[in-house]
Design an enzyme around this catalytic site. Structure first.
Site, PDB file in Angstrom:
ATOM      1  N   GLY A  57      77.675  47.589  47.145  1.00  0.00           N
ATOM      2  CA  GLY A  57      77.367  48.404  45.978  1.00  0.00           C
ATOM      3  C   GLY A  57      78.427  49.402  45.560  1.00  0.00           C
ATOM      4  CD1 TRP A  89      84.186  47.686  43.747  1.00  0.00           C
ATOM      5  CD2 TRP A  89      84.362  46.099  42.183  1.00  0.00           C
ATOM      6  NE1 TRP A  89      85.396  47.089  43.910  1.00  0.00           N
ATOM      7  CE2 TRP A  89      85.539  46.114  42.966  1.00  0.00           C
ATOM      8  CE3 TRP A  89      84.247  45.190  41.152  1.00  0.00           C
ATOM      9  CZ2 TRP A  89      86.607  45.241  42.715  1.00  0.00           C
ATOM     10  CZ3 TRP A  89      85.297  44.309  40.908  1.00  0.00           C
ATOM     11  CH2 TRP A  89      86.468  44.336  41.686  1.00  0.00           C
ATOM     12  CG  ASP A 121      76.080  39.939  46.941  1.00  0.00           C
ATOM     13  OD1 ASP A 121      75.895  39.044  47.807  1.00  0.00           O
ATOM     14  OD2 ASP A 121      77.152  40.536  46.826  1.00  0.00           O
ATOM     15  CG  ASP A 133      74.762  30.816  44.200  1.00  0.00           C
ATOM     16  OD1 ASP A 133      75.572  30.945  43.257  1.00  0.00           O
ATOM     17  OD2 ASP A 133      75.023  30.169  45.223  1.00  0.00           O
ATOM     18  CG  ASP A 158      85.542  42.815  45.407  1.00  0.00           C
ATOM     19  OD1 ASP A 158      86.683  42.338  45.255  1.00  0.00           O
ATOM     20  OD2 ASP A 158      85.260  43.632  46.303  1.00  0.00           O
ATOM     21  CE  LYS A 214      87.647  39.613  46.927  1.00  0.00           C
ATOM     22  NZ  LYS A 214      87.216  40.540  48.009  1.00  0.00           N
TER      23      LYS A 214
END
Length: 231
Positions: free
Chosen positions: A81, A83, A100, A116, A140, A180
């Site tokens: 958490g 971000w 998540d 998902d 991320d 990322k």
């Protein structure tokens, strides 16, 4: 300072060191020492952030102005958490949706979705939670590594592509997508797709990323809906 399974001490240079304990591997010892001596870990704890990764988004925002004017933000792979905390700190009135596959402890002002993003049901829940188009989609996410370089790369690229597909559906024209990637950045096909859908595509490695880490971030800004695509 004591840690379950062993005891830490001080080296001559003032850095914490971890004494080897039964059942602890050498790699575990190295990881613990790195955590103990990481200034970002200490700063995150002092600031009340859930992870040192919070500083990565803060630094990317300082450089690229990602959160400027953002009113709806989606954080993919948001656990634990950090971000989301930065988003709410800098844009208190923004609608923030964190997603998540892992459970995340509740965060004030953040709607958390367990699921998902490749599941259509999860994607629909995200759209419903936004109640409009997003200004920013941040990711991320990282695939669990198996130790095989090519496989790990493909798994990570698959997550990025899934994130981009969702971003293309929910982003407001002019919105941004941050994800990322591994060393070398996005592969050629993904990079071409990003350049087609966003007017600005850059790679960056924020100072908070460890020097020995292979992670980079792709920063795609000024989203162009498909109907607005041009050569």
């Amino acid at each position: 300072m004591s840690i379950k399974g062993g005891i830490t001490g001080r080296s001559q240079g003032g850095k914490s060191r971890v004494k080897t304990a039964r059942g602890r591997s050498t790699s575990s010892v190295r990881w613990l020492e790195r955590q103990l001596n990481d200034p970002y870990v200490k700063a995150a704890k002092a600031a009340g952030y859930r992870s040192r990764a919070a500083f990565k988004l803060a630094e990317l925002d300082d450089r690229f102005g990602l959160l400027k004017g953002a009113s709806r933000v989606v954080d993919l792979g948001c656990a634990p958490g950090g971000w989301c905390q930065i988003v709410k700190e800098r844009r208190p009135k923004a609608r923030v949706v964190g997603v998540d596959i892992l459970e995340v402890e509740p965060l004030p002002g953040v709607e958390l979705i367990l699921g998902d993003i490749r599941d259509p049901v999860t994607a629909e829940r995200i759209r419903a939670s936004l109640d409009g188009k997003a200004d920013l989609v941040i990711s991320d996410m990282a695939a669990n590594t198996v130790g095989h370089k090519q496989t790990d790369h493909l798994r990570t690229m698959g997550l990025i592509e899934a994130g981009l597909e969702l971003a293309e559906e929910i982003l407001e024209p002019g919105g941004s997508f941050v994800a990322k990637v591994l060393a070398g950045g996005a592969d050629s096909q993904l990079l071409a797709r990003l350049k087609q859908r966003f007017r600005s595509v850059k790679h960056a490695k924020p100072p908070a990323s460890r020097k020995d880490s292979s992670e980079w971030y792709v920063i795609a800004q000024d989203f162009r809906p498909e109907t607005a695509d041009c050569p």
